[in-house]
Structure formats: C-alpha cells, structure tokens
Design a protein around this motif. Structure first.
Motif, PDB file in Angstrom:
ATOM      1  N   PRO A 112       1.005  -1.878  -0.668  1.00 58.90           N
ATOM      2  CA  PRO A 112      -0.448   0.388   0.089  1.00 58.90           C
ATOM      3  C   PRO A 112       0.488   1.071  -0.061  1.00 58.90           C
ATOM      4  O   PRO A 112       1.811   1.408   1.118  1.00 58.90           O
ATOM      5  N   ILE A 113       0.213   2.269  -0.406  1.00 58.97           N
ATOM      6  CA  ILE A 113       1.046   3.422  -0.373  1.00 58.97           C
ATOM      7  C   ILE A 113       0.349   4.519  -0.677  1.00 58.97           C
ATOM      8  O   ILE A 113      -0.602   4.304  -0.596  1.00 58.97           O
ATOM      9  N   PHE A 114       0.295   5.361   0.546  1.00 56.23           N
ATOM     10  CA  PHE A 114      -0.316   7.530   0.521  1.00 56.23           C
ATOM     11  C   PHE A 114       0.024   7.891  -0.754  1.00 56.23           C
ATOM     12  O   PHE A 114       1.078   7.806  -1.263  1.00 56.23           O
ATOM     13  N   VAL A 115      -1.025   8.683  -1.461  1.00 53.83           N
ATOM     14  CA  VAL A 115      -0.887   9.552  -2.357  1.00 53.83           C
ATOM     15  C   VAL A 115      -1.490  10.857  -2.107  1.00 53.83           C
ATOM     16  O   VAL A 115      -2.653  10.901  -1.762  1.00 53.83           O
ATOM     17  N   ARG A 116      -0.624  11.841  -1.961  1.00 54.08           N
ATOM     18  CA  ARG A 116      -1.178  13.293  -1.951  1.00 54.08           C
ATOM     19  C   ARG A 116      -2.230  13.219  -3.545  1.00 54.08           C
ATOM     20  O   ARG A 116      -1.263  13.780  -4.779  1.00 54.08           O
ATOM     21  N   VAL A 117      -3.215  13.622  -4.276  1.00 55.21           N
ATOM     22  CA  VAL A 117      -4.226  13.910  -5.348  1.00 55.21           C
ATOM     23  C   VAL A 117      -3.238  15.487  -6.111  1.00 55.21           C
ATOM     24  O   VAL A 117      -3.699  16.853  -5.231  1.00 55.21           O
ATOM     25  N   GLU A 148      -3.685  12.036 -10.377  1.00 59.96           N
ATOM     26  CA  GLU A 148      -2.240  12.085 -10.684  1.00 59.96           C
ATOM     27  C   GLU A 148      -1.700  12.947  -9.318  1.00 59.96           C
ATOM     28  O   GLU A 148      -3.184  13.343  -8.715  1.00 59.96           O
ATOM     29  N   GLY A 149      -0.564  13.125  -8.487  1.00 54.49           N
ATOM     30  CA  GLY A 149      -0.397  13.200  -7.514  1.00 54.49           C
ATOM     31  C   GLY A 149       1.503  13.195  -7.514  1.00 54.49           C
ATOM     32  O   GLY A 149       1.884  11.877  -8.060  1.00 54.49           O
ATOM     33  N   TYR A 150       0.919  13.257  -5.865  1.00 55.96           N
ATOM     34  CA  TYR A 150       2.817  12.834  -5.220  1.00 55.96           C
ATOM     35  C   TYR A 150       2.511  11.639  -4.006  1.00 55.96           C
ATOM     36  O   TYR A 150       2.040  11.141  -3.499  1.00 55.96           O
ATOM     37  N   GLN A 151       3.782  10.580  -5.136  1.00 57.81           N
ATOM     38  CA  GLN A 151       3.075   9.588  -3.721  1.00 57.81           C
ATOM     39  C   GLN A 151       4.246  10.097  -2.366  1.00 57.81           C
ATOM     40  O   GLN A 151       5.382  11.040  -2.577  1.00 57.81           O
ATOM     41  N   LEU A 152       3.296   9.402  -1.769  1.00 58.26           N
ATOM     42  CA  LEU A 152       4.068  10.142  -0.079  1.00 58.26           C
ATOM     43  C   LEU A 152       4.885   9.013   1.193  1.00 58.26           C
ATOM     44  O   LEU A 152       4.287   8.225   0.805  1.00 58.26           O
ATOM     45  N   ASN A 153       6.201   9.413   2.011  1.00 55.99           N
ATOM     46  CA  ASN A 153       6.658   8.853   2.291  1.00 55.99           C
ATOM     47  C   ASN A 153       6.103   8.389   3.864  1.00 55.99           C
ATOM     48  O   ASN A 153       5.018   9.008   3.751  1.00 55.99           O
ATOM     49  N   ALA A 154       6.988   8.108   5.206  1.00 59.03           N
ATOM     50  CA  ALA A 154       6.525   7.570   6.019  1.00 59.03           C
ATOM     51  C   ALA A 154       6.418   8.702   6.806  1.00 59.03           C
ATOM     52  O   ALA A 154       5.590   8.981   8.416  1.00 59.03           O
ATOM     53  N   ALA A 155       6.820   9.791   6.142  1.00 56.81           N
ATOM     54  CA  ALA A 155       6.712  11.088   7.355  1.00 56.81           C
ATOM     55  C   ALA A 155       5.968  11.770   6.269  1.00 56.81           C
ATOM     56  O   ALA A 155       5.309  13.472   7.602  1.00 56.81           O
ATOM     57  N   PRO A 213       2.931   9.005  10.860  1.00 55.93           N
ATOM     58  CA  PRO A 213       3.735   8.231  10.252  1.00 55.93           C
ATOM     59  C   PRO A 213       3.730   6.884  11.031  1.00 55.93           C
ATOM     60  O   PRO A 213       3.621   6.681  12.266  1.00 55.93           O
ATOM     61  N   THR A 214       4.633   5.932   9.806  1.00 57.23           N
ATOM     62  CA  THR A 214       4.391   4.852  10.513  1.00 57.23           C
ATOM     63  C   THR A 214       5.551   4.094  10.695  1.00 57.23           C
ATOM     64  O   THR A 214       6.068   3.296  12.059  1.00 57.23           O
TER      65      THR A 214
END
Length: 99
Positions: free
Chosen positions: A31-36, A53-60, A85-86
């Motif tokens: 799974p990933i998090f994305v800011r649209v 279209e968006g930016y993939q986010l890291n744990a922070a 954050p995980t």
C-alpha cells in the motif's frame, strides 16, 4: 465490530490524501499514500476506474515521487489528515567537529 464497508468517494480534489491498496489495483500489493493533484478526466477509462495524478508520500508525509495512477474508484480510501508516520523519517546528521 467496526463497519468495514468501503466509503464511497466522489471526485478526488487537489490536496486529498488517499490510501491505495490492492483493493484499488493489483499494483498496490504494498500500500501507498498519495497526495492528489487532480483527476485526469481527459483519459478514457473503463466504468469505475479513474486516472489520478499525485505525489507518492513517504512515512513522514513528504512527497517522494510524482505519479500518474490508474485505480478503481471503489478501492480508494480517503486518509484523514494529518498522516501519522508508520516509522520515523530518516534525518541527515551533520558532521561533528572533534578537537
């Protein structure tokens, strides 16, 4: 017992943070998090699918990659803000002067 029924989401807007899992597409076994940034309406899709279209986010919660993703709308989950954050983000350490 919590209700695991998926929340039906409408059109995603700029700034929304979404959680993508295998429910959205088999490409998200991890799974990933994305800011649209935006939905891409000009691209032809099958019923129930959408280009995002968006930016993939890291744990922070920092943007690490620009992505265009083809996902099943029913599998997209809105993530309430702020992202927790995980694991802690890596920090660069400054050199230490000795002597």
């Amino acid at each position: 017992m919590p209700d695991d029924k998926p929340e039906k989401i409408g059109k995603m807007r700029a700034g929304d943070v979404i959680h993508l899992t295998a429910a959205a597409s088999v490409q998200f076994l991890r799974p990933i998090f994305v800011r649209v940034i935006r939905e891409l309406p000009e691209r032809h899709t099958y019923h129930g699918w959408v280009w995002v279209e968006g930016y993939q986010l890291n744990a922070a919660g920092d943007a690490v990659a620009h992505r265009e993703l083809y996902v099943m709308r029913a599998g997209v989950r809105l993530q309430p803000l702020p992202i927790t954050p995980t694991r802690p983000a890596r920090r660069r350490r400054r050199p230490v002067r000795v002597g």
